[in-house]
Design a protein around this motif. Structure first.
Motif, PDB file in Angstrom:
ATOM      1  N   ARG A  43     -25.905  37.297   9.283  1.00  0.00           N
ATOM      2  CA  ARG A  43     -26.262  35.473   9.134  1.00  0.00           C
ATOM      3  C   ARG A  43     -27.696  35.443   9.501  1.00  0.00           C
ATOM      4  NH1 ARG A  43     -22.910  34.010  13.336  1.00  0.00           N
ATOM      5  NH2 ARG A  43     -24.474  33.809  14.797  1.00  0.00           N
ATOM      6  N   HIS A  44     -28.179  36.287  10.460  1.00  0.00           N
ATOM      7  CA  HIS A  44     -29.772  36.134  10.871  1.00  0.00           C
ATOM      8  C   HIS A  44     -30.576  36.434   9.710  1.00  0.00           C
ATOM      9  CE1 HIS A  44     -28.295  37.028  15.303  1.00  0.00           C
ATOM     10  NE2 HIS A  44     -28.105  35.965  14.939  1.00  0.00           N
ATOM     11  N   VAL A  45     -30.325  37.586   9.032  1.00  0.00           N
ATOM     12  CA  VAL A  45     -31.028  37.942   7.777  1.00  0.00           C
ATOM     13  C   VAL A  45     -31.181  36.967   6.806  1.00  0.00           C
ATOM     14  CG1 VAL A  45     -31.634  39.590   6.008  1.00  0.00           C
ATOM     15  CG2 VAL A  45     -30.941  40.517   8.268  1.00  0.00           C
ATOM     16  N   LYS A  46     -29.971  36.338   6.560  1.00  0.00           N
ATOM     17  CA  LYS A  46     -29.902  35.258   5.613  1.00  0.00           C
ATOM     18  C   LYS A  46     -30.843  34.281   5.994  1.00  0.00           C
ATOM     19  CE  LYS A  46     -25.577  35.270   3.879  1.00  0.00           C
ATOM     20  NZ  LYS A  46     -23.869  34.959   3.537  1.00  0.00           N
TER      21      LYS A  46
ATOM     22  N   MET B  61     -32.639  32.519  23.967  1.00  0.00           N
ATOM     23  CA  MET B  61     -31.054  32.571  23.921  1.00  0.00           C
ATOM     24  C   MET B  61     -30.727  31.937  22.433  1.00  0.00           C
ATOM     25  SD  MET B  61     -30.461  31.252  27.768  1.00  0.00           S
ATOM     26  CE  MET B  61     -31.935  30.544  27.352  1.00  0.00           C
ATOM     27  N   TYR B  62     -29.954  32.727  21.616  1.00  0.00           N
ATOM     28  CA  TYR B  62     -29.495  32.478  20.372  1.00  0.00           C
ATOM     29  C   TYR B  62     -28.165  33.105  20.218  1.00  0.00           C
ATOM     30  CZ  TYR B  62     -31.715  36.911  18.649  1.00  0.00           C
ATOM     31  OH  TYR B  62     -32.137  38.097  18.556  1.00  0.00           O
ATOM     32  N   SER B  63     -27.716  32.871  18.764  1.00  0.00           N
ATOM     33  CA  SER B  63     -26.514  33.574  18.461  1.00  0.00           C
ATOM     34  C   SER B  63     -25.503  33.490  19.350  1.00  0.00           C
ATOM     35  CB  SER B  63     -26.586  35.153  18.192  1.00  0.00           C
ATOM     36  OG  SER B  63     -26.097  35.631  17.163  1.00  0.00           O
ATOM     37  N   GLY B  64     -24.771  34.331  19.887  1.00  0.00           N
ATOM     38  CA  GLY B  64     -23.658  34.188  20.632  1.00  0.00           C
ATOM     39  C   GLY B  64     -23.999  33.500  22.344  1.00  0.00           C
ATOM     40  N   ALA B  65     -25.145  33.243  22.710  1.00  0.00           N
ATOM     41  CA  ALA B  65     -25.530  33.109  23.925  1.00  0.00           C
ATOM     42  C   ALA B  65     -25.393  31.580  24.296  1.00  0.00           C
ATOM     43  CB  ALA B  65     -26.958  33.589  24.428  1.00  0.00           C
ATOM     44  N   MET B  66     -24.961  30.589  23.240  1.00  0.00           N
ATOM     45  CA  MET B  66     -25.130  29.225  23.464  1.00  0.00           C
ATOM     46  C   MET B  66     -24.611  28.759  24.859  1.00  0.00           C
ATOM     47  SD  MET B  66     -25.905  26.392  21.774  1.00  0.00           S
ATOM     48  CE  MET B  66     -26.408  25.379  23.227  1.00  0.00           C
ATOM     49  N   ASN B  67     -23.288  29.268  25.452  1.00  0.00           N
ATOM     50  CA  ASN B  67     -22.620  28.918  26.546  1.00  0.00           C
ATOM     51  C   ASN B  67     -23.764  28.876  27.850  1.00  0.00           C
ATOM     52  OD1 ASN B  67     -20.526  27.942  25.350  1.00  0.00           O
ATOM     53  ND2 ASN B  67     -19.051  29.589  26.134  1.00  0.00           N
ATOM     54  N   CYS B  94     -32.316  28.441  20.980  1.00  0.00           N
ATOM     55  CA  CYS B  94     -32.608  28.261  19.423  1.00  0.00           C
ATOM     56  C   CYS B  94     -31.948  26.893  18.812  1.00  0.00           C
ATOM     57  CB  CYS B  94     -32.022  29.619  18.525  1.00  0.00           C
ATOM     58  SG  CYS B  94     -32.132  29.490  16.847  1.00  0.00           S
ATOM     59  N   GLN B  95     -32.808  26.278  18.254  1.00  0.00           N
ATOM     60  CA  GLN B  95     -32.356  24.975  17.730  1.00  0.00           C
ATOM     61  C   GLN B  95     -31.168  25.289  16.463  1.00  0.00           C
ATOM     62  OE1 GLN B  95     -35.733  22.680  16.336  1.00  0.00           O
ATOM     63  NE2 GLN B  95     -36.364  22.630  18.769  1.00  0.00           N
ATOM     64  N   GLY B  96     -31.425  26.175  15.928  1.00  0.00           N
ATOM     65  CA  GLY B  96     -30.348  26.775  14.859  1.00  0.00           C
ATOM     66  C   GLY B  96     -29.099  26.852  15.526  1.00  0.00           C
ATOM     67  N   THR B  97     -28.845  27.667  16.557  1.00  0.00           N
ATOM     68  CA  THR B  97     -27.853  27.840  17.336  1.00  0.00           C
ATOM     69  C   THR B  97     -27.192  26.768  17.787  1.00  0.00           C
ATOM     70  OG1 THR B  97     -28.609  29.927  17.918  1.00  0.00           O
ATOM     71  CG2 THR B  97     -26.922  29.419  19.231  1.00  0.00           C
ATOM     72  N   MET B  98     -28.092  25.499  18.240  1.00  0.00           N
ATOM     73  CA  MET B  98     -27.788  24.409  18.731  1.00  0.00           C
ATOM     74  C   MET B  98     -26.755  23.718  17.660  1.00  0.00           C
ATOM     75  SD  MET B  98     -30.496  23.094  21.126  1.00  0.00           S
ATOM     76  CE  MET B  98     -29.848  21.377  21.548  1.00  0.00           C
ATOM     77  N   LYS B  99     -27.308  23.654  16.334  1.00  0.00           N
ATOM     78  CA  LYS B  99     -26.989  22.910  15.519  1.00  0.00           C
ATOM     79  C   LYS B  99     -25.369  23.724  14.904  1.00  0.00           C
ATOM     80  CE  LYS B  99     -30.908  21.237  12.994  1.00  0.00           C
ATOM     81  NZ  LYS B  99     -32.000  21.954  12.180  1.00  0.00           N
ATOM     82  N   ARG B 100     -25.414  24.952  15.122  1.00  0.00           N
ATOM     83  CA  ARG B 100     -24.307  25.590  14.679  1.00  0.00           C
ATOM     84  C   ARG B 100     -23.187  25.233  15.512  1.00  0.00           C
ATOM     85  NH1 ARG B 100     -22.899  30.700  14.731  1.00  0.00           N
ATOM     86  NH2 ARG B 100     -24.747  31.239  15.937  1.00  0.00           N
ATOM     87  N   HIS B 101     -23.388  24.998  16.776  1.00  0.00           N
ATOM     88  CA  HIS B 101     -22.372  24.685  17.697  1.00  0.00           C
ATOM     89  C   HIS B 101     -22.143  23.135  17.951  1.00  0.00           C
ATOM     90  CE1 HIS B 101     -22.882  28.927  18.624  1.00  0.00           C
ATOM     91  NE2 HIS B 101     -21.795  28.920  19.243  1.00  0.00           N
ATOM     92  N   VAL B 115     -36.301  26.088  20.753  1.00  0.00           N
ATOM     93  CA  VAL B 115     -37.450  26.282  19.690  1.00  0.00           C
ATOM     94  C   VAL B 115     -36.792  26.246  18.363  1.00  0.00           C
ATOM     95  CG1 VAL B 115     -38.992  27.860  21.010  1.00  0.00           C
ATOM     96  CG2 VAL B 115     -36.911  28.919  20.051  1.00  0.00           C
ATOM     97  N   PRO B 116     -37.405  26.023  17.197  1.00  0.00           N
ATOM     98  CA  PRO B 116     -36.531  26.044  16.018  1.00  0.00           C
ATOM     99  C   PRO B 116     -35.925  27.149  15.721  1.00  0.00           C
ATOM    100  CG  PRO B 116     -38.959  25.380  15.641  1.00  0.00           C
ATOM    101  CD  PRO B 116     -38.824  25.838  16.982  1.00  0.00           C
ATOM    102  N   ASP B 117     -36.427  28.634  15.796  1.00  0.00           N
ATOM    103  CA  ASP B 117     -35.965  29.707  15.441  1.00  0.00           C
ATOM    104  C   ASP B 117     -35.897  30.869  16.617  1.00  0.00           C
ATOM    105  OD1 ASP B 117     -35.191  32.321  14.315  1.00  0.00           O
ATOM    106  OD2 ASP B 117     -35.471  31.016  12.353  1.00  0.00           O
ATOM    107  N   GLY B 118     -34.956  31.289  17.220  1.00  0.00           N
ATOM    108  CA  GLY B 118     -35.120  32.320  18.394  1.00  0.00           C
ATOM    109  C   GLY B 118     -35.676  33.418  17.738  1.00  0.00           C
ATOM    110  N   ILE B 119     -35.243  33.972  16.755  1.00  0.00           N
ATOM    111  CA  ILE B 119     -35.763  35.303  16.254  1.00  0.00           C
ATOM    112  C   ILE B 119     -37.383  35.172  15.874  1.00  0.00           C
ATOM    113  CG2 ILE B 119     -35.789  37.046  14.269  1.00  0.00           C
ATOM    114  CD1 ILE B 119     -32.590  36.535  14.355  1.00  0.00           C
ATOM    115  N   LEU B 120     -37.715  34.076  15.217  1.00  0.00           N
ATOM    116  CA  LEU B 120     -38.941  34.013  14.902  1.00  0.00           C
ATOM    117  C   LEU B 120     -39.791  33.791  16.323  1.00  0.00           C
ATOM    118  CD1 LEU B 120     -41.010  33.544  12.543  1.00  0.00           C
ATOM    119  CD2 LEU B 120     -41.082  31.053  13.137  1.00  0.00           C
ATOM    120  N   GLU B 121     -39.365  33.083  17.461  1.00  0.00           N
ATOM    121  CA  GLU B 121     -39.943  33.042  18.603  1.00  0.00           C
ATOM    122  C   GLU B 121     -40.191  34.419  19.147  1.00  0.00           C
ATOM    123  OE1 GLU B 121     -41.197  30.489  20.231  1.00  0.00           O
ATOM    124  OE2 GLU B 121     -41.454  30.955  22.205  1.00  0.00           O
ATOM    125  N   ILE B 122     -39.078  35.233  19.135  1.00  0.00           N
ATOM    126  CA  ILE B 122     -39.348  36.681  19.735  1.00  0.00           C
ATOM    127  C   ILE B 122     -40.290  37.616  19.086  1.00  0.00           C
ATOM    128  CG2 ILE B 122     -38.062  38.801  20.215  1.00  0.00           C
ATOM    129  CD1 ILE B 122     -35.740  36.949  20.745  1.00  0.00           C
TER     130      ILE B 122
END
Lengths: 137, 137, 137
Positions: A43-46, B61-67, B94-101, B115-122
């Motif tokens: 999902r991240h890579v996509k 925080m992103y992916s599974g770390a929403m909570n 990550c705003q992408g993670t927020m949207k997904r949840h 931030v718009p994208d957690g991975i890009l931020e890192i």
């Protein structure tokens, strides 16, 4: 005054375009046997490759992640097959890990490459300035 | 001889002060839904920011770390609220993670940024020379 | 023409030798209490140090990884004892983690060193150009 404004505007646009287009290079490290980690990696890579089409991504799988690239066992086989058609995306499996699991090339998802050593591949990319993301839970 | 000794002493003190005071910048990567990982992350940031008050810390925080950043669900809500009062500490989701949840800003712990994208931020922080720590078990 | 070929050949061999011998430096980050992670970490360091004897490896243990270096509890005690005899390999435990677990030096596997702060040790190595591998599942 108008010239100055134009100049500032040009600077701003140039800077912004550059910020937008600056290509990212990211190496992802996957060692987990957890299929949820395989799914979030894909999902991240996509997402990243769609958002930043000029950037480069390499997913290195080793240690416990053997199943992620096995035709018969991967839960993300279809996704990987599609992603690796993109010339900016590589999925690579560690040959040492393949040997430990007695796996040969014919069992690997089409388009997945292999490297002699997963860890060496990752730190080589790091030393070339690639960003590093460890996938995991 | 005395001058030489003084000179050496000065060099030594200067070097030592510099070593002591050299500010660190660390970006922490949290993708886990495991509350123990949330707790150890907070413990790490707390300890580091007390030991190195001039340094900068950012928890992404992103992916599974929403909570981890949800007012109603985070087990470290109080800690995060206090930590982000420190101008050298940022917690960003990550705003992408927020949207997904389907999460909106009102549900997020006060003081947490996005931030718009957690991975890009890192990887952006990495490319600016920040140290990288993946939190996980 | 022959001279040119010889020259190219020399360049190629020089470059290849350099690539082969370029020493790697890798810091491994272990925070897991999972003994499978301890075992795969030891396996990685063993394999890498055999393949690249001129390279340097440091395993930093902190947070949940206390047991990995306890004489009485580690499942990889023997392996660590042997690996640290190699001057290019260090296993280091965080003193903060030791304090939190009320552990003193006598309980630690012989040859394992300690550092005041595990995270600071890791980001210091990173800033000196060491590669970074987070161990985990």
């Amino acid at each position: 005054m108008k010239i100055l404004l134009n100049l500032l505007m040009t600077c701003f646009i140039t800077f912004f375009s550059f910020a937008q287009m600056k290509p990212v290079k990211i190496v992802f490290d996957v060692t987990s046997g957890n299929t949820k980690v395989h799914q979030s990696t894909v999902r991240h890579v996509k997402a990243m490759s769609q958002a930043y089409p000029e950037s480069k991504f390499e997913v290195v799988m080793y240690s416990g992640a053997m199943n992620m690239v096995l035709k018969d066992k991967s839960v993300v086989a279809k996704d990987i097959e599609n992603l690796v058609k993109n010339k900016n995306i590589d999925f690579v499996i560690c040959q040492g890990t393949m040997k430990r699991h007695n796996v040969d090339d014919s069992q690997i998802i089409t388009g997945v490459k292999s490297v002699p050593d997963g860890i060496l591949e990752i730190v080589s990319k790091q030393s070339e300035g690639w960003g590093y993301i460890k996938e995991g839970q």
